[in-house]
Write a protein that holds these residues in place. Structure first.
Motif, short mmCIF file in Angstrom:
data_model
loop_
_atom_site.label_atom_id
_atom_site.label_comp_id
_atom_site.label_asym_id
_atom_site.label_seq_id
_atom_site.Cartn_x
_atom_site.Cartn_y
_atom_site.Cartn_z
N UNK A 200 46.68 16.99 -36.13
CA UNK A 200 45.56 17.95 -35.62
C UNK A 200 45.64 17.92 -34.09
N UNK A 201 46.47 17.05 -33.21
CA UNK A 201 46.97 17.73 -31.62
C UNK A 201 47.68 18.99 -31.34
N UNK A 202 48.48 18.61 -32.85
CA UNK A 202 49.14 19.76 -32.51
C UNK A 202 49.13 21.23 -33.10
N UNK A 203 48.11 21.28 -33.80
CA UNK A 203 47.45 21.78 -34.27
C UNK A 203 46.51 22.62 -33.75
N UNK A 204 45.22 22.15 -33.26
CA UNK A 204 44.37 22.35 -32.32
C UNK A 204 45.50 23.27 -30.59
N UNK A 205 46.16 22.86 -30.24
CA UNK A 205 47.38 23.01 -29.17
C UNK A 205 47.89 24.50 -30.23
N UNK A 206 48.13 24.66 -30.80
CA UNK A 206 48.84 25.74 -31.04
C UNK A 206 47.29 27.09 -31.67
N UNK A 207 46.42 26.26 -31.94
CA UNK A 207 45.00 27.18 -32.41
C UNK A 207 44.22 27.04 -30.77
N UNK A 208 44.86 27.02 -29.93
CA UNK A 208 44.04 27.36 -28.81
C UNK A 208 45.63 28.38 -27.88
N UNK A 209 46.55 28.09 -27.82
CA UNK A 209 47.64 28.92 -27.68
C UNK A 209 47.47 30.57 -27.78
N UNK A 210 47.13 30.54 -29.68
CA UNK A 210 46.69 32.11 -30.16
C UNK A 210 45.49 31.93 -29.37
N UNK A 211 44.93 31.70 -29.52
CA UNK A 211 43.55 31.94 -28.47
C UNK A 211 44.03 32.79 -27.45
N UNK A 212 44.50 32.18 -26.23
CA UNK A 212 45.15 32.84 -25.22
C UNK A 212 45.54 33.75 -25.11
N UNK A 213 46.36 33.69 -25.68
CA UNK A 213 47.20 35.07 -26.24
C UNK A 213 46.65 36.26 -26.79
N UNK A 214 46.25 36.20 -27.59
CA UNK A 214 44.74 37.14 -27.92
C UNK A 214 44.20 37.56 -26.58
N UNK A 215 43.51 36.47 -25.75
CA UNK A 215 42.49 37.09 -24.82
C UNK A 215 43.52 37.95 -23.88
N UNK A 216 44.68 37.05 -23.72
CA UNK A 216 45.85 37.70 -22.53
C UNK A 216 45.96 39.23 -22.85
N UNK A 217 46.40 39.41 -23.96
CA UNK A 217 45.97 40.98 -24.78
C UNK A 217 45.15 41.52 -24.23
N UNK A 218 44.16 41.46 -24.42
CA UNK A 218 43.00 42.49 -24.56
C UNK A 218 43.15 43.21 -22.94
N UNK A 219 43.18 41.60 -22.05
CA UNK A 219 42.85 42.12 -20.70
C UNK A 219 44.46 43.19 -20.27
N UNK A 220 45.42 42.55 -20.90
CA UNK A 220 46.42 43.62 -20.16
C UNK A 220 46.95 44.42 -20.79
N UNK A 221 45.34 45.05 -21.81
CA UNK A 221 46.49 46.22 -23.11
C UNK A 221 47.09 46.07 -23.66
N UNK A 222 48.16 44.64 -24.56
CA UNK A 222 48.69 44.61 -25.07
C UNK A 222 48.95 45.08 -26.43
N UNK A 223 49.23 44.34 -27.73
CA UNK A 223 49.34 44.80 -28.77
C UNK A 223 47.86 44.41 -29.27
N UNK A 224 46.58 43.89 -28.87
CA UNK A 224 45.59 43.53 -29.03
C UNK A 224 44.25 44.73 -28.53
N UNK A 225 45.16 45.65 -27.75
CA UNK A 225 44.14 46.66 -27.21
C UNK A 225 42.90 47.25 -27.27
#
Length: 513
Positions: A469-494
Motif C-alpha cells: 500500500x505504501x508503494x501504491x500511495x507513492x505511485x499515486x502521489x507521483x502521478x498527481x504531482x506530475x499532472x499538476x506540473x503538466x498543468x502549470x507548464x502547459x504540457x500534455x494535460x494543459x
C-alpha cells in the motif's frame, strides 16, 4: 444493498461454519463497489458493507448492547471505506491486466489494514477476522502456522477478487486465473510442508477441564466445581482447569477458600488453575486473575487479565459513554488490567501460558507466550451471557487457530460455553463439552515443540500489505504531482488547444497551401 452484501460472509463462521462460503462471500460486495458511479459512492458502499459485516458476525451482542451495537458497527465500518474506494479505483469500467494484477495484491492488503485497525483492543479486538472462518480446514491451519490468521485472510480476499474479475472483467481473466493459481500453489506448498515443517509431539499431558454449567451465583458455582473436581481423584491428571470467574472472592482476604482449593489439589494429586473475579485485597480495584493452586495453597504464580472486553468489563471513555449502562448489560464498574503476561510452571516442569476469555482472540498474545517458553496454552472463559447464540462456538473455534499458529496445544475451559481442546496442529482432541454440560472431562493432550514460522517471524503478511500500500500511495502521489506540473507548464494535460498544435496532421506541409 451495501449492508446486505457486507453481511454475507457471516455464515462462514460458527455456528453455521460454512467455511467454503468465505471463498465467494465477498464477490457481491466487490461487484457493488466496482459498479458504483463514483469513487465517493464506492466509499459509502465500503463503509456500510463493513457495518453490515460487523453487525452480522456480532449479532449475538444485541441483547447486551441493544442500539449501541449499531453505533459501534457504523463507527468500525469506516475501516472498510478505503476498501470500497480502492475496489472502484482498480476494477471500475474495463480495467486492463495491470490494474487487475494490482487489485489482486492491493485489495487483500487494504482488507488486512481494516482488520488490523479494528483489532485494537479499545475498538473491540480481533473477533470475527475473515481468516478465522477456516478454523476446521487442515490445509488452512497449516497456512496459519506460516503467516497466522492474517495470511488466511489475505488469501481469502484474493480468491474473492479473482472470482469477481472472472465474472465481470473478461479482458483480464488470464491475470485472474494466474492469481487463483498462485493461491492454490500456496495452499499446496503448505500441505506438502514445503514451508512449514510438521509440528513434533514429544509427549502428552493429562489435563482435566471442569465445566460446572449454568449455575447462578459465585457460591453455588464454586461448590459445583469443587464437587466435580473431587471426582477426578485417582485419574492421574497433571492439571485441573476451572473456567473464568470460577472463584468469586479474593483468596488473600478469604483464606478459607485457599485452604479448600489446596485440599482439592491434594485429593486430585495435581495443581488447580482457577480464575478469581473479585476485588483484590492487596491493591484497589477488581481484577480477573488466573491463579495456580498447589497442595499447600496458592503457588505465587498469578496472571491478571490484560485485555478487557469493551463495555462488558469496562466502558471506554466512561464520562462520555457511561449512558451505555442504562440501555444494555454494560459494566457498572471498570475492571483493572494486568501489567504483563506470565508463563507458569507445573510441578512436573510443564510450562503453561494462561489467557482469560477474550484474550484468545489476539494472535500476538499466544505468540508471545510461546516465545517465552510456554508448551501449552490455556484459556479460561465463561460465555454464560451468550448461551444459545453463536458466541460459544465462535469462541471455541479460536483455540484451534491459536494452536495451529503456534504449534502448541490449547485448552479452552469454560463455565457454561463450549469447552474444547485442540492439539498442536489445531486438530480436536477428545469430546467437546456443549453449553448444557456439567462435568469434569480428562483429555490426553499431545504436546508440541519447535518454533512455527509464524512464531519466529511474526505477522509478515501485515508488513507486506503495508509495504504494498505504501508503494501504491507513492505511485499515486507521483502521478498527481506530475499532472499538476503538466498543468502549470502547459504540457500534455494543459488542454485541447495546446495538444492540437502538437499533432502531425496540423503542421504545415511543403508545397500545400
Amino acid at each position: 444493498m451495501a449492508l446486505a452484501t457486507g453481511a454475507l460472509p457471516a455464515p462462514a463462521f460458527p455456528e453455521p461454519s460454512l467455511w467454503w462460503w468465505a471463498y465467494v462471500a465477498l464477490v457481491p460486495w466487490l461487484l457493488l463497489a466496482r459498479s458504483a458511479p463514483t469513487g465517493r459512492r464506492a466509499l459509502l458502499d465500503g463503509w456500510l458493507g463493513g457495518a453490515g459485516f460487523l453487525l452480522a458476525v456480532h449479532h449475538w451482542l444485541m441483547p447486551s448492547l441493544h442500539v449501541f451495537i449499531v453505533v459501534l458497527a457504523l463507527l468500525l465500518g469506516l475501516c472498510w471505506a478505503p476498501w470500497g474506494w480502492l475496489t472502484h479505483r482498480l476494477l471500475h469500467g474495463r480495467p486492463g491486466p495491470g490494474r487487475v494484477a494490482a487489485a489482486l495484491v492491493l485489495l487483500p492488503s487494504v482488507w488486512l489494514m481494516a482488520e488490523l485497525v479494528r483489532s485494537w483492543q479499545y475498538l473491540g479486538g480481533p473477533w470475527g477476522l475473515l481468516g478465522a472462518s477456516q478454523w476446521q480446514v487442515a490445509p488452512a491451519l497449516r497456512l496459519a502456522s506460516v503467516g497466522g490468521v492474517w495470511l488466511l485472510g489475505f488469501l481469502l480476499v484474493m480468491v474473492n477478487v479473482t472470482v469477481c474479475v472472472l465474472i465481470a472483467v473478461a479482458r483480464a481473466r488470464a491475470v485472474a486465473l494466474a492469481g487463483l493459481t498462485a493461491c492454490g500453489a500456496a495452499a499446496a506448498g503448505a500441505w506438502a510442508w514445503a514451508w512449514a515443517p510438521q509440528a513434533k509431539e514429544p509427549g502428552t499431558a493429562r489435563i482435566a477441564v471442569v465445566q460446572p454449567g449454568v449455575i447462578q451465583g459465585p457460591g453455588p458455582r464454586f461448590e459445583r466445581s469443587a464437587e466435580l473436581t473431587r471426582q477426578l481423584a485417582g485419574r492421574h491428571v497433571d492439571l485441573v482447569v476451572w473456567g473464568e470467574s470460577s472463584v468469586g472472592r479474593d483468596l488473600t482476604t478469604h483464606p478459607e477458600l485457599s485452604r479448600r482449593l489446596a485440599g482439592l489439589s491434594r485429593t486430585v494429586g495435581a495443581d488447580l488453575l482457577v480464575n478469581v473475579d473479585a476485588r483484590r485485597g492487596d491493591r484497589p480495584g477488581i481484577y480477573k486473575s488466573s491463579v495456580l493452586i498447589g497442595p499447600d495453597g496458592p503457588t505465587g504464580q498469578r496472571y491478571d487479565k490484560m485485555r478487557l472486553v469493551p463495555f462488558g468489563e469496562y466502558i471506554p471513555a466512561r464520562p462520555l459513554l457511561g449512558w451505555a449502562t442504562s440501555v444494555g448489560k454494560a459494566a457498572g464498574e471498570d475492571r483493572h488490567r494486568g501489567t504483563g503476561q506470565v508463563v507458569m510452571r507445573l510441578p512436573d516442569g510443564l510450562r503453561i501460558g494462561p489467557l482469560v476469555c477474550f484474550e484468545s482472540a489476539f494472535p500476538d498474545m499466544s505468540r508471545a507466550l510461546v516465545r517465552d517458553g510456554a508448551r501449552m496454552l490455556v484459556v479460561q472463559s465463561s460465555t454464560s451471557t451468550f448461551q444459545g447464540s453463536w458466541a460459544p462456538e465462535q469462541h471455541a473455534s479460536l483455540a484451534a487457530l491459536r494452536a495451529a499458529e503456534t504449534w502448541r496445544p490449547m485448552v479452552h475451559a469454560t463455565l457454561t460455553g463450549q469447552s474444547a481442546v485442540f492439539g498442536p496442529r489445531g486438530e480436536p482432541v477428545g469430546p467437546r463439552m456443549s453449553t448444557d454440560t456439567s462435568a469434569a472431562t480428562v483429555y490426553t493432550v499431545p504436546l508440541g515443540q519447535g518454533t512455527s514460522p509464524y512464531v519466529r517471524i511474526g505477522p509478515w503478511p501485515v508488513y507486506g500489505a503495508m509495504a504494498a500500500l505504501a508503494v501504491f500511495c507513492a505511485a499515486e502521489g507521483r502521478r498527481a504531482l506530475s499532472r499538476r506540473a503538466d498543468r502549470r507548464t502547459g504540457g500534455p494535460s494543459s488542454g485541447p488547444s495546446d495538444r492540437r498544435t502538437d499533432r502531425p496532421s496540423d503542421r504545415p506541409t511543403p508545397g500545400r497551401p
